[in-house]
Design a protein around this motif. Structure first.
Motif, mmCIF file in Angstrom:
data_model
loop_
_atom_site.group_PDB
_atom_site.id
_atom_site.type_symbol
_atom_site.label_atom_id
_atom_site.label_comp_id
_atom_site.label_asym_id
_atom_site.label_seq_id
_atom_site.Cartn_x
_atom_site.Cartn_y
_atom_site.Cartn_z
ATOM 1 N N SER A 169 0.845 -1.198 0.000
ATOM 2 C CA SER A 169 0.000 0.000 0.000
ATOM 3 C C SER A 169 0.881 1.248 0.000
ATOM 4 O O SER A 169 2.014 1.223 0.493
ATOM 5 C CB SER A 169 -0.927 0.012 1.213
ATOM 6 O OG SER A 169 -0.182 0.002 2.420
ATOM 7 N N HIS A 170 0.342 2.319 -0.559
ATOM 8 C CA HIS A 170 1.069 3.586 -0.673
ATOM 9 C C HIS A 170 0.086 4.749 -0.628
ATOM 10 O O HIS A 170 -1.125 4.566 -0.790
ATOM 11 C CB HIS A 170 1.837 3.676 -1.996
ATOM 12 C CG HIS A 170 2.975 2.729 -2.134
ATOM 13 N ND1 HIS A 170 4.167 2.904 -1.483
ATOM 14 C CD2 HIS A 170 3.106 1.592 -2.856
ATOM 15 C CE1 HIS A 170 4.987 1.914 -1.791
ATOM 16 N NE2 HIS A 170 4.362 1.102 -2.623
ATOM 17 N N SER A 171 0.625 5.936 -0.461
ATOM 18 C CA SER A 171 -0.168 7.151 -0.632
ATOM 19 C C SER A 171 0.728 8.228 -1.234
ATOM 20 O O SER A 171 1.945 8.207 -1.056
ATOM 21 C CB SER A 171 -0.732 7.645 0.707
ATOM 22 O OG SER A 171 0.308 8.076 1.563
ATOM 23 N N PHE A 172 0.133 9.153 -1.985
ATOM 24 C CA PHE A 172 0.894 10.294 -2.486
ATOM 25 C C PHE A 172 -0.048 11.439 -2.839
ATOM 26 O O PHE A 172 -1.264 11.256 -2.987
ATOM 27 C CB PHE A 172 1.776 9.930 -3.679
ATOM 28 C CG PHE A 172 1.045 9.384 -4.878
ATOM 29 C CD1 PHE A 172 0.537 10.234 -5.842
ATOM 30 C CD2 PHE A 172 0.902 8.025 -5.049
ATOM 31 C CE1 PHE A 172 -0.114 9.733 -6.953
ATOM 32 C CE2 PHE A 172 0.256 7.507 -6.167
ATOM 33 C CZ PHE A 172 -0.259 8.365 -7.117
ATOM 34 N N ALA A 173 0.526 12.628 -2.937
ATOM 35 C CA ALA A 173 -0.216 13.831 -3.314
ATOM 36 C C ALA A 173 0.529 14.517 -4.445
ATOM 37 O O ALA A 173 1.758 14.405 -4.553
ATOM 38 C CB ALA A 173 -0.353 14.779 -2.128
ATOM 39 N N SER A 174 -0.183 15.223 -5.312
ATOM 40 C CA SER A 174 0.466 15.906 -6.430
ATOM 41 C C SER A 174 -0.280 17.189 -6.763
ATOM 42 O O SER A 174 -1.473 17.338 -6.477
ATOM 43 C CB SER A 174 0.502 15.005 -7.672
ATOM 44 O OG SER A 174 -0.808 14.689 -8.106
ATOM 45 N N ILE A 175 0.443 18.121 -7.373
ATOM 46 C CA ILE A 175 -0.144 19.382 -7.820
ATOM 47 C C ILE A 175 0.335 19.678 -9.232
ATOM 48 O O ILE A 175 1.487 19.409 -9.586
ATOM 49 C CB ILE A 175 0.209 20.551 -6.874
ATOM 50 C CG1 ILE A 175 -0.497 21.843 -7.321
ATOM 51 C CG2 ILE A 175 1.722 20.757 -6.776
ATOM 52 C CD1 ILE A 175 -0.382 22.984 -6.326
ATOM 53 N N PHE A 176 -0.567 20.235 -10.045
ATOM 54 C CA PHE A 176 -0.254 20.636 -11.415
ATOM 55 C C PHE A 176 -0.839 22.017 -11.652
ATOM 56 O O PHE A 176 -2.009 22.275 -11.342
ATOM 57 C CB PHE A 176 -0.846 19.639 -12.412
ATOM 58 C CG PHE A 176 -0.721 20.069 -13.860
ATOM 59 C CD1 PHE A 176 0.520 20.121 -14.470
ATOM 60 C CD2 PHE A 176 -1.834 20.438 -14.595
ATOM 61 C CE1 PHE A 176 0.648 20.524 -15.793
ATOM 62 C CE2 PHE A 176 -1.721 20.837 -15.914
ATOM 63 C CZ PHE A 176 -0.476 20.884 -16.514
ATOM 64 N N LEU A 177 -0.025 22.924 -12.177
ATOM 65 C CA LEU A 177 -0.454 24.288 -12.499
ATOM 66 C C LEU A 177 -0.053 24.612 -13.929
ATOM 67 O O LEU A 177 1.078 24.326 -14.342
ATOM 68 C CB LEU A 177 0.194 25.301 -11.546
ATOM 69 C CG LEU A 177 -0.103 25.135 -10.054
ATOM 70 C CD1 LEU A 177 0.794 26.065 -9.235
ATOM 71 C CD2 LEU A 177 -1.568 25.399 -9.754
ATOM 72 N N TYR A 178 -0.972 25.209 -14.691
ATOM 73 C CA TYR A 178 -0.687 25.567 -16.086
ATOM 74 C C TYR A 178 -1.348 26.907 -16.365
ATOM 75 O O TYR A 178 -2.577 27.019 -16.373
ATOM 76 C CB TYR A 178 -1.234 24.491 -17.026
ATOM 77 C CG TYR A 178 -0.778 24.626 -18.466
ATOM 78 C CD1 TYR A 178 0.455 24.122 -18.876
ATOM 79 C CD2 TYR A 178 -1.585 25.257 -19.410
ATOM 80 C CE1 TYR A 178 0.866 24.228 -20.191
ATOM 81 C CE2 TYR A 178 -1.172 25.363 -20.726
ATOM 82 C CZ TYR A 178 0.049 24.847 -21.121
ATOM 83 O OH TYR A 178 0.467 24.963 -22.432
ATOM 84 N N SER A 179 -0.526 27.923 -16.551
ATOM 85 C CA SER A 179 -1.029 29.295 -16.661
ATOM 86 C C SER A 179 -1.167 29.750 -18.108
ATOM 87 O O SER A 179 -0.640 29.125 -19.035
ATOM 88 C CB SER A 179 -0.094 30.252 -15.922
ATOM 89 O OG SER A 179 1.180 30.236 -16.549
ATOM 90 N N LYS A 180 -1.868 30.885 -18.288
ATOM 91 C CA LYS A 180 -2.079 31.448 -19.618
ATOM 92 C C LYS A 180 -2.038 32.966 -19.537
ATOM 93 O O LYS A 180 -2.550 33.565 -18.599
ATOM 94 C CB LYS A 180 -3.438 31.006 -20.181
ATOM 95 C CG LYS A 180 -3.715 31.478 -21.595
ATOM 96 C CD LYS A 180 -5.059 30.971 -22.079
ATOM 97 C CE LYS A 180 -5.362 31.450 -23.495
ATOM 98 N NZ LYS A 180 -6.688 30.963 -23.976
ATOM 99 N N THR A 181 -1.405 33.582 -20.548
ATOM 100 C CA THR A 181 -1.287 35.043 -20.570
ATOM 101 C C THR A 181 -2.213 35.662 -21.618
ATOM 102 O O THR A 181 -2.639 34.995 -22.560
ATOM 103 C CB THR A 181 0.151 35.479 -20.882
ATOM 104 O OG1 THR A 181 0.453 35.125 -22.245
ATOM 105 C CG2 THR A 181 1.151 34.812 -19.953
ATOM 106 N N GLU A 182 -2.503 36.928 -21.411
ATOM 107 C CA GLU A 182 -3.243 37.721 -22.392
ATOM 108 C C GLU A 182 -2.612 39.105 -22.448
ATOM 109 O O GLU A 182 -2.543 39.802 -21.444
ATOM 110 C CB GLU A 182 -4.717 37.839 -22.005
ATOM 111 C CG GLU A 182 -5.498 36.532 -22.068
ATOM 112 C CD GLU A 182 -6.948 36.714 -21.658
ATOM 113 O OE1 GLU A 182 -7.390 37.882 -21.547
ATOM 114 O OE2 GLU A 182 -7.638 35.695 -21.436
#
Length: 446
Positions: A169-182
């Motif tokens: 058994s395992h556990s993990f957390a993750s984050i992803f961010l993807y920005s956009k300009t104008e």
């Protein structure tokens, strides 16, 4: 889900009742929660509890039947075993899958201390703060259209009628961010970053925020570049994406099906620059949630694929290993058909380059940060690729974002054209890898 001992006892009892002498079961349960936000408001919350088992049964003629179920109480298991037993009458008679010869080999305990799951409200608050900080990073950044903060907890097991029994058994957390300009009169520009750790408390959210901001700002000053041959530097993520697209090179099942760039006779041949070494290493310390056994119960391990540019091994299931007179490598996935896939790539330098390579001093090189359209731009059986990318033209340390361009070439030729494998590795979802320098790649710019 009942524990593995209860499932094993129930399966054995049901098998005896039906008259089944040989069977195996692989199962998993995954609890996951993920959140997304949009312009300061929660956008989406997902919570999943996915569980299931795959049951394989062999009859007296040694043909095999397979079935899957989410019901692992005694009645559910009995029905699954009975269904697989009935299906075994129609199983293939050539190269029938069998138990892994290493299914009972001792392995280290794969159960790790799992992080306590965070409240959904904590996930939302953390992601809202991250989005706010990215938006405040530059006046041109107007949105973070793609974002996710997730946590996952999983358990998996394998058992068979020969006495094999494994669980982890395992556990993990993750984050992803993807920005956009104008910006008025300018094209929208985008960039993203990713982080992963065992739990939310240890997740480097600030590092993800800063990388997203820095990459996005670096793309604001863009221009077209001339078409031609360039010295190209691949980021870790870009190189591993390309490596994954041509993973049939190491896949024993693909080789046996004649759907690979390799043949059985290629072992021992030089297929890459002597500067490059590559392992498939499920147990690498950087692999969060490393799996200690595959779908057939075979222990995972470090598999040397390329050493000093020489092709050393293929990735095997128990079946492909038997057909090619090799050992299973812990890369099998079971289902209606046994498939083979890599676990976690580890790319590293096996020798120092002949001359020094540095982004601070190099002139007129292209740095590829992210490859796009891999589903459409790769011809995996021909070895060719033609892919749009995000990246920069770098001249003596000065970075200028590439407006729009395509990198094209032959993957095997690319491997032989590597002139530098840097020392410092970077962690990506697919493995660890340093930046890779490749001479003479074709870039279509203007």
């Amino acid at each position: 889900m009942p524990n593995i001992q209860e499932i094993a006892a129930s399966a054995k009892e049901s098998a005896e009742k039906i008259g089944i002498a040989k069977f195996d079961i692989y199962g998993s349960i995954v609890d996951s929660t993920s959140v997304q936000v949009d312009q300061g408001e929660p956008k989406q919350v997902k919570a999943n509890n996915l569980s299931g088992v795959t049951v394989r049964v062999w009859n007296d003629n040694n043909t095999m039947g397979v079935t899957s179920t989410t019901d692992v109480d005694p009645k559910g298991l009995e029905l699954a075993l009975k269904t697989a037993f009935e299906a075994s009458a129609f199983g293939v008679k050539e190269n029938t899958p069998d138990f892994s010869p290493e299914a009972k080999t001792a392995i280290a305990n794969g159960t790790h201390a799992k992080a306590s799951p965070a409240e959904v409200s904590s996930l939302i608050d953390s992601l809202l703060i991250a989005e706010k900080e990215v938006l405040a990073g530059h006046q041109a950044i107007k949105g973070v259209p793609y974002n996710s903060l997730s946590q996952k907890d999983f358990e998996r097991f394998y058992l068979n009628s020969d006495g094999a029994m494994r669980a982890e058994s395992h556990s993990f957390a993750s984050i992803f961010l993807y920005s956009k300009t104008e910006e008025e009169g300018r094209k929208p520009r985008s960039a993203g970053a990713f982080r992963i750790s065992q739990g939310l408390e240890n997740l480097d959210i600030n590092g993800c925020i800063q990388e997203t901001i820095e990459k996005t700002i670096s793309h604001l000053n863009y221009r077209k570049i001339p078409t031609g041959k360039y010295l190209v530097v691949f980021s870790a993520d870009a190189f591993l994406s390309l490596l994954g697209a041509f993973s049939n090179l190491f896949n024993a099942q693909s080789i046996l099906d004649k759907q690979s760039l390799s043949t059985p006779d290629d072992l021992g041949k030089e297929i890459a620059s002597p500067l490059l070494s590559l392992y498939d290493d499920a147990l690498h310390p950087a692999n969060i949630g490393a799996e200690t056994f595959d779908g057939e119960g075979t222990p995972t391990r470090q598999v040397s694929l390329i050493e000093n540019g020489v092709l050393k091994n293929f990735l095997h299931s128990a079946g492909t290993a038997k057909r090619m007179n090799a050992q299973p490598t812990g890369n099998a996935n079971i289902g209606a058909k046994v498939t083979v896939s890599p676990n976690f790539y580890h790319v590293f330098a096996s020798a120092a380059p002949e001359r020094e390579f540095s982004l601070d001093t190099a002139e007129n090189i292209v740095f590829i940060d992210d490859l796009q359209a891999l589903h459409a731009g790769v011809k995996s059986l021909q070895g060719s690729f033609s892919l749009p990318f995000d990246g920069w033209l770098i001249d003596k340390g000065e970075k200028t974002s590439v407006d729009s361009a395509v990198v094209a070439g032959d993957f095997l030729q690319l491997l032989k054209s590597i002139v530098c494998v840097e020392k410092e590795p970077e962690l990506t979802p697919g493995g660890v890898c340093p930046r890779i320098w490749v001479e003479g790649l074709s870039i279509t710019g203007e």
